[in-house]
Write a protein that holds these residues in place. Structure first.
Motif, short mmCIF file in Angstrom:
data_model
loop_
_atom_site.label_atom_id
_atom_site.label_comp_id
_atom_site.label_asym_id
_atom_site.label_seq_id
_atom_site.Cartn_x
_atom_site.Cartn_y
_atom_site.Cartn_z
N PRO A 15 -10.87 6.19 3.76
CA PRO A 15 -9.97 5.74 2.69
C PRO A 15 -9.43 6.89 1.82
O PRO A 15 -8.28 6.84 1.40
CB PRO A 15 -10.82 4.78 1.86
CG PRO A 15 -11.92 4.36 2.77
CD PRO A 15 -12.16 5.50 3.70
N LEU A 16 -10.24 7.91 1.58
CA LEU A 16 -9.78 9.02 0.75
C LEU A 16 -8.65 9.79 1.41
O LEU A 16 -7.69 10.20 0.75
CB LEU A 16 -10.95 9.95 0.42
CG LEU A 16 -10.65 11.09 -0.54
CD1 LEU A 16 -10.13 10.56 -1.88
CD2 LEU A 16 -11.90 11.93 -0.76
N VAL A 17 -8.73 9.97 2.72
CA VAL A 17 -7.66 10.65 3.45
C VAL A 17 -6.39 9.81 3.40
O VAL A 17 -5.30 10.33 3.15
CB VAL A 17 -8.09 10.95 4.91
CG1 VAL A 17 -6.92 11.51 5.71
CG2 VAL A 17 -9.26 11.91 4.93
N ARG A 18 -6.52 8.50 3.61
CA ARG A 18 -5.36 7.60 3.53
C ARG A 18 -4.72 7.66 2.15
O ARG A 18 -3.50 7.73 2.01
CB ARG A 18 -5.78 6.16 3.83
CG ARG A 18 -5.71 5.81 5.27
CD ARG A 18 -5.76 4.30 5.49
NE ARG A 18 -6.83 3.62 4.80
CZ ARG A 18 -8.07 3.49 5.25
NH1 ARG A 18 -8.40 4.02 6.41
NH2 ARG A 18 -8.97 2.84 4.57
N ALA A 19 -5.55 7.64 1.11
CA ALA A 19 -5.02 7.68 -0.25
C ALA A 19 -4.33 9.00 -0.53
O ALA A 19 -3.29 9.04 -1.19
CB ALA A 19 -6.15 7.43 -1.25
N SER A 20 -4.89 10.09 -0.03
CA SER A 20 -4.29 11.41 -0.24
C SER A 20 -2.91 11.50 0.41
O SER A 20 -1.96 12.02 -0.17
CB SER A 20 -5.19 12.50 0.34
OG SER A 20 -6.43 12.51 -0.30
N VAL A 21 -2.80 10.99 1.62
CA VAL A 21 -1.52 11.00 2.33
C VAL A 21 -0.52 10.09 1.62
O VAL A 21 0.64 10.44 1.44
CB VAL A 21 -1.69 10.61 3.81
CG1 VAL A 21 -0.35 10.38 4.49
CG2 VAL A 21 -2.49 11.68 4.54
N ALA A 22 -0.99 8.92 1.21
CA ALA A 22 -0.10 8.00 0.50
C ALA A 22 0.42 8.64 -0.79
O ALA A 22 1.61 8.51 -1.11
CB ALA A 22 -0.84 6.70 0.18
N LEU A 23 -0.43 9.32 -1.51
CA LEU A 23 -0.01 9.98 -2.74
C LEU A 23 0.98 11.11 -2.45
O LEU A 23 1.97 11.27 -3.15
CB LEU A 23 -1.22 10.52 -3.49
CG LEU A 23 -0.97 11.15 -4.85
CD1 LEU A 23 -0.27 10.17 -5.78
CD2 LEU A 23 -2.26 11.63 -5.46
N ALA A 24 0.71 11.87 -1.40
CA ALA A 24 1.60 12.98 -1.05
C ALA A 24 2.99 12.48 -0.65
O ALA A 24 3.99 13.15 -0.88
CB ALA A 24 1.00 13.79 0.09
N LEU A 25 3.04 11.30 -0.06
CA LEU A 25 4.32 10.75 0.40
C LEU A 25 4.98 9.82 -0.60
O LEU A 25 6.09 9.35 -0.37
CB LEU A 25 4.12 10.01 1.72
CG LEU A 25 3.65 10.87 2.89
CD1 LEU A 25 3.38 10.01 4.11
CD2 LEU A 25 4.65 11.96 3.20
N ASP A 26 4.33 9.55 -1.71
CA ASP A 26 4.85 8.62 -2.72
C ASP A 26 6.10 9.18 -3.37
O ASP A 26 6.05 10.17 -4.10
CB ASP A 26 3.78 8.34 -3.76
CG ASP A 26 4.21 7.31 -4.79
OD1 ASP A 26 5.32 6.75 -4.67
OD2 ASP A 26 3.43 7.06 -5.72
N GLN A 27 7.24 8.56 -3.11
CA GLN A 27 8.51 9.02 -3.67
C GLN A 27 8.58 8.80 -5.18
O GLN A 27 9.35 9.47 -5.87
CB GLN A 27 9.67 8.29 -2.99
CG GLN A 27 9.77 8.56 -1.50
CD GLN A 27 10.06 10.01 -1.18
OE1 GLN A 27 10.87 10.64 -1.84
NE2 GLN A 27 9.37 10.54 -0.19
N ALA A 29 6.15 9.39 -7.30
CA ALA A 29 5.30 10.34 -8.01
C ALA A 29 6.11 11.61 -8.29
O ALA A 29 6.04 12.59 -7.57
CB ALA A 29 4.05 10.66 -7.19
N THR A 30 6.87 11.57 -9.36
CA THR A 30 7.79 12.67 -9.66
C THR A 30 7.07 13.91 -10.20
O THR A 30 7.65 14.99 -10.19
CB THR A 30 8.85 12.21 -10.67
OG1 THR A 30 8.18 11.73 -11.84
CG2 THR A 30 9.71 11.11 -10.08
N SER A 31 5.85 13.77 -10.67
CA SER A 31 5.15 14.92 -11.24
C SER A 31 4.48 15.78 -10.16
O SER A 31 3.95 16.84 -10.46
CB SER A 31 4.10 14.47 -12.25
OG SER A 31 3.11 13.69 -11.61
N LEU A 32 4.51 15.33 -8.92
CA LEU A 32 3.88 16.08 -7.84
C LEU A 32 4.91 16.95 -7.12
O LEU A 32 6.05 16.57 -6.96
CB LEU A 32 3.26 15.12 -6.81
CG LEU A 32 2.11 14.26 -7.30
CD1 LEU A 32 1.71 13.29 -6.20
CD2 LEU A 32 0.93 15.10 -7.72
N ASN A 33 4.46 18.11 -6.69
CA ASN A 33 5.30 19.00 -5.89
C ASN A 33 5.06 18.67 -4.41
O ASN A 33 4.13 19.18 -3.81
CB ASN A 33 4.98 20.46 -6.19
CG ASN A 33 5.85 21.41 -5.39
OD1 ASN A 33 6.69 20.98 -4.61
ND2 ASN A 33 5.66 22.70 -5.58
#
Length: 70
Positions: A15-27, A29-33
């Motif tokens: 689940p942590l890997v899935r959540a990390s990928v989801a966060l990385a791909l979340d359009q 989430a404007t504060s992420l690079n």
């Protein structure tokens, strides 16, 4: 086993890997690079493919490094 297969397995089982990928791909989430994560992934895979090519371990259909010159 390739890193792609390991990632695919971990996406299904961790689940942590899935959540990390989801966060990385979340359009939203404007504060992420997002670019840095993709750049790191591209660099990592380019290095792996380059080493595999030098060792003559690539199959004919996986000569990605030939596509870079296109």
């Amino acid at each position: 086993m390739t890193s792609g297969l390991v990632l695919a397995y971990r996406l299904q089982t961790e689940p942590l890997v899935r959540a990390s990928v989801a966060l990385a791909l979340d359009q939203g989430a404007t504060s992420l690079n997002h670019a840095s994560a993709f750049d790191l992934w591209i660099d990592y895979n380019t290095q792996l493919l380059g080493e595999a090519q030098r060792r003559r371990e690539l199959l004919p259909y996986s000569t990605y490094l030939q596509w870079q010159s296109c």
